[in-house]
Design an enzyme around this catalytic site. Structure first.
Site, PDB file in Angstrom:
ATOM      1  N   GLU A 151      18.251  69.430  18.377  1.00  0.00           N
ATOM      2  CA  GLU A 151      17.486  69.781  19.574  1.00  0.00           C
ATOM      3  C   GLU A 151      18.045  70.995  20.320  1.00  0.00           C
ATOM      4  O   GLU A 151      17.426  71.481  21.274  1.00  0.00           O
ATOM      5  CB  GLU A 151      17.409  68.581  20.521  1.00  0.00           C
ATOM      6  CG  GLU A 151      16.540  67.447  20.011  1.00  0.00           C
ATOM      7  CD  GLU A 151      17.200  66.603  18.915  1.00  0.00           C
ATOM      8  OE1 GLU A 151      16.470  66.129  18.028  1.00  0.00           O
ATOM      9  OE2 GLU A 151      18.443  66.435  18.934  1.00  0.00           O
ATOM     10  N   VAL A 166      28.083  68.213  13.963  1.00  0.00           N
ATOM     11  CA  VAL A 166      27.436  67.588  12.814  1.00  0.00           C
ATOM     12  C   VAL A 166      28.535  67.319  11.794  1.00  0.00           C
ATOM     13  O   VAL A 166      29.274  68.233  11.420  1.00  0.00           O
ATOM     14  CB  VAL A 166      26.343  68.495  12.193  1.00  0.00           C
ATOM     15  CG1 VAL A 166      25.606  67.747  11.086  1.00  0.00           C
ATOM     16  CG2 VAL A 166      25.363  68.980  13.253  1.00  0.00           C
ATOM     17  N   ILE A 167      28.656  66.061  11.383  1.00  0.00           N
ATOM     18  CA  ILE A 167      29.690  65.676  10.428  1.00  0.00           C
ATOM     19  C   ILE A 167      29.022  65.216   9.143  1.00  0.00           C
ATOM     20  O   ILE A 167      28.105  64.388   9.168  1.00  0.00           O
ATOM     21  CB  ILE A 167      30.604  64.588  11.016  1.00  0.00           C
ATOM     22  CG1 ILE A 167      31.313  65.157  12.265  1.00  0.00           C
ATOM     23  CG2 ILE A 167      31.620  64.113   9.974  1.00  0.00           C
ATOM     24  CD1 ILE A 167      32.169  64.182  13.012  1.00  0.00           C
ATOM     25  N   GLY A 198      26.772  61.061   3.528  1.00  0.00           N
ATOM     26  CA  GLY A 198      26.475  60.920   2.113  1.00  0.00           C
ATOM     27  C   GLY A 198      25.077  61.349   1.711  1.00  0.00           C
ATOM     28  O   GLY A 198      24.672  61.131   0.571  1.00  0.00           O
ATOM     29  N   HIS A 248      21.111  65.189   4.856  1.00  0.00           N
ATOM     30  CA  HIS A 248      20.822  65.360   6.277  1.00  0.00           C
ATOM     31  C   HIS A 248      21.732  66.412   6.917  1.00  0.00           C
ATOM     32  O   HIS A 248      21.282  67.226   7.733  1.00  0.00           O
ATOM     33  CB  HIS A 248      20.978  64.004   6.989  1.00  0.00           C
ATOM     34  CG  HIS A 248      20.638  64.034   8.433  1.00  0.00           C
ATOM     35  ND1 HIS A 248      21.598  64.022   9.420  1.00  0.00           N
ATOM     36  CD2 HIS A 248      19.446  64.068   9.065  1.00  0.00           C
ATOM     37  CE1 HIS A 248      21.010  64.049  10.599  1.00  0.00           C
ATOM     38  NE2 HIS A 248      19.704  64.072  10.415  1.00  0.00           N
TER      39      HIS A 248
END
Length: 159
Positions: free
Chosen positions: A60, A81-82, A85, A88
């Site tokens: 956003e 952002v990490i 698996g 995404h």
């Protein structure tokens, strides 16, 4: 650590500039460190009370930046952002990065890039500007401070 080779920022006098800091909500501990660093950089440059806008996540950040940029001299976007698996991670990182770049180029308003894109939690903690605490040596870098300084320095250059 990727901070090697970073330029030494000059002491900035950004008093009178209008600054908005947009901060995502995911990864609260890291985000608090990034936001603290951004606010410290603003104060060090003479901006006592920048506007702070919270958004749900890093995806956003671009829409908030697009809406707010025309009313400010500089924007700072903070998010984390990490990698997990699934794909995404790549989608969110690419969308947020492209979106923030587009906002800056389209509006001519500098957007400080304080979006951490990390492979794991430790990388995020190492970049969050967090102080030492029991069991934690403290962050090695302060990307919130760096992003804010970069946005303000660019805004002053463009004046």
């Amino acid at each position: 650590m990727s901070g090697a080779g970073a330029p030494v920022s000059p002491q900035l006098n950004a008093k009178g500039l209008e600054l908005v800091i947009i901060a995502a909500s995911w990864h609260e501990k890291v985000m608090n460190g990034l936001l603290d660093g951004a606010l410290r950089a603003a104060r060090d440059a003479g901006i006592e009370e920048p506007r702070i806008v919270r958004v749900p996540g890093s995806f956003e950040l671009p829409v908030a930046a697009a809406r707010l940029a025309p009313d400010y001299d500089a924007v700072v976007a903070l998010g984390v952002v990490i990698r997990g698996g699934t794909p995404h991670f790549e989608y969110v990182c690419q969308a947020a990065t492209s979106g923030l770049t587009e906002v800056s180029v389209r509006t001519g308003v500098p957007v400080g890039f304080g979006l951490l894109t990390c492979d794991n939690d430790q990388q995020a903690l190492d970049r969050a500007g967090l102080p030492a605490a029991p069991g934690f040596a403290g962050s090695k870098e302060d990307k919130g401070y760096e992003a804010t300084s970069a946005a303000l320095e660019t805004a002053l250059t463009l004046r």
